[in-house]
Design a protein around this motif. Structure first.
Motif, PDB file in Angstrom:
ATOM      1  N   ARG A  39      -6.308 -14.438  -3.208  1.00  0.00           N
ATOM      2  CA  ARG A  39      -6.123 -13.180  -2.477  1.00  0.00           C
ATOM      3  C   ARG A  39      -4.917 -12.413  -3.008  1.00  0.00           C
ATOM      4  NH1 ARG A  39      -8.191  -8.793  -0.846  1.00  0.00           N
ATOM      5  NH2 ARG A  39      -7.208  -7.856   0.985  1.00  0.00           N
ATOM      6  N   ALA A  46      -4.810  -6.416  -8.014  1.00  0.00           N
ATOM      7  CA  ALA A  46      -5.842  -5.616  -8.674  1.00  0.00           C
ATOM      8  C   ALA A  46      -6.193  -4.374  -7.876  1.00  0.00           C
ATOM      9  CB  ALA A  46      -7.096  -6.467  -8.886  1.00  0.00           C
ATOM     10  N   SER A  47      -6.167  -4.469  -6.546  1.00  0.00           N
ATOM     11  CA  SER A  47      -6.558  -3.335  -5.714  1.00  0.00           C
ATOM     12  C   SER A  47      -5.531  -2.220  -5.726  1.00  0.00           C
ATOM     13  CB  SER A  47      -6.794  -3.805  -4.271  1.00  0.00           C
ATOM     14  OG  SER A  47      -5.580  -4.211  -3.659  1.00  0.00           O
ATOM     15  N   TYR A  48      -4.276  -2.533  -6.025  1.00  0.00           N
ATOM     16  CA  TYR A  48      -3.231  -1.514  -6.038  1.00  0.00           C
ATOM     17  C   TYR A  48      -2.893  -1.027  -7.444  1.00  0.00           C
ATOM     18  CZ  TYR A  48      -2.437  -3.024  -1.241  1.00  0.00           C
ATOM     19  OH  TYR A  48      -2.602  -3.332   0.086  1.00  0.00           O
ATOM     20  N   GLN A  96       0.810  -1.221   0.000  1.00  0.00           N
ATOM     21  CA  GLN A  96       0.000   0.000   0.000  1.00  0.00           C
ATOM     22  C   GLN A  96       0.846   1.275   0.000  1.00  0.00           C
ATOM     23  OE1 GLN A  96      -0.048  -2.397   2.332  1.00  0.00           O
ATOM     24  NE2 GLN A  96      -0.332  -1.583   4.399  1.00  0.00           N
ATOM     25  N   GLU A 153      -6.131 -10.601  -5.955  1.00  0.00           N
ATOM     26  CA  GLU A 153      -6.993  -9.493  -5.556  1.00  0.00           C
ATOM     27  C   GLU A 153      -6.186  -8.293  -5.083  1.00  0.00           C
ATOM     28  OE1 GLU A 153      -9.437 -11.185  -2.576  1.00  0.00           O
ATOM     29  OE2 GLU A 153     -10.619 -12.406  -3.967  1.00  0.00           O
ATOM     30  N   LEU A 154      -5.090  -8.585  -4.335  1.00  0.00           N
ATOM     31  CA  LEU A 154      -4.234  -7.499  -3.864  1.00  0.00           C
ATOM     32  C   LEU A 154      -3.622  -6.747  -5.032  1.00  0.00           C
ATOM     33  CD1 LEU A 154      -2.399  -9.211  -0.857  1.00  0.00           C
ATOM     34  CD2 LEU A 154      -4.017  -7.304  -0.730  1.00  0.00           C
TER      35      LEU A 154
END
Length: 269
Positions: free
Chosen positions: A260, A266-268, A72, A263-264
């Motif tokens: 997961r 894609a989220s960043y 993040q 997914e991480l």
């Protein structure tokens, strides 16, 4: 070992990599490190003899940048250091889930990026690090990254499409073994053993089994069968493991970890 290497982010993983490089013979003057907090910077310098520097200075100084901040925080770090990154610099990311494309979109064109997924066993120089090269990374770049991580264990190169699976199996892998040790120790207590003795029995058994897996060249099924006598104690336990779906639960758990990881990413993005 002529490259100047800077570790950006001195958390547990960053410090473990710095220490491993020093133990493997990398000269301290050729190593750099960055820390967010002054207190942490003082601790790192006292322990390792490497004076911390700022992120931008490290990016301009080093030939190899190991980016060890949390996923993040990676976008902000890249925005800060990108203008200072020189052509020919090798970027190595140890951030779970982030693809090489994530970095290539945020640094100067043509910079080589290698994605690395070490596990926490790097803290005892028995880590397993899985490497994948990006679009501008040559085989030489990947080998250069592998040389760095061999200071804290072993390396394996896979296509980047397999990185999420490797993260599920190896990056998260130590946690599954700790979970199993915890459960077996609790079972020992249930069976009447003191907790300290149950723990020692489980740990020593796991260490011996690991060495046999590593050194015997024998398939794990054969090793298990060698302990499993007809109508004995082990086959009774294995029957219960199968009845409770332990094998299926492990497969489902690793699928969840792989998903997961994706997914991480894609989220960043």
């Amino acid at each position: 070992m002529t490259s100047k290497v800077a570790v950006l982010g001195a958390g547990k993983m960053g410090e473990a990599l710095l220490g491993g490089l020093l133990r493997s013979g990398w000269p301290a003057p050729e190593l750099g490190v960055t820390c967010r907090r002054k207190k942490r910077a003082a601790e790192i310098e006292a322990r390792h003899g490497v004076a911390p520097m700022g992120n931008t200075k490290a990016a301009a100084w080093a030939d190899v940048l190991i980016l060890a901040v949390k996923p993040q925080d990676m976008g902000a770090l890249l925005a800060e250091i990108a203008p200072a990154i020189a052509p020919g610099t090798l970027l190595i990311s140890v951030a779970a889930g982030l693809t090489t494309a994530f970095f290539e979109e945020r640094v100067p064109a043509g910079v080589a990026v290698v994605r690395a997924m070490p596990n926490t066993a790097v803290l005892v120089d028995e880590g397993m690090t899985v490497l994948s090269g990006g679009g501008h990374a040559s085989q030489q770049h990947v080998e250069q990254a592998a040389e760095l991580f061999r200071g804290v264990g072993h390396t394996l190169t896979v296509p980047e499409a397999q990185q999420d699976a490797a993260t599920a199996l190896s990056g998260s892998g130590p946690a599954y073994f700790y979970f199993l040790v915890e459960a077996m120790t609790d079972a020992g207590v249930l069976l009447g053993l003191p907790r300290d003795k149950a723990h020692e029995l489980v740990v020593r058994s796991s260490m011996g089994a690991s060495v046999m897996l590593r050194d015997s060249g024998t398939h794990p099924v054969e090793l298990r069968e060698a302990v499993t006598s007809p109508a004995g104690t082990t086959i009774s336990a294995v029957r219960e493991l199968e009845r409770h779906g332990v094998r299926a639960a492990l497969m489902a758990a690793l699928e969840a970890a792989r998903d997961r990881s994706g997914e991480l990413a894609a989220s960043y993005a």
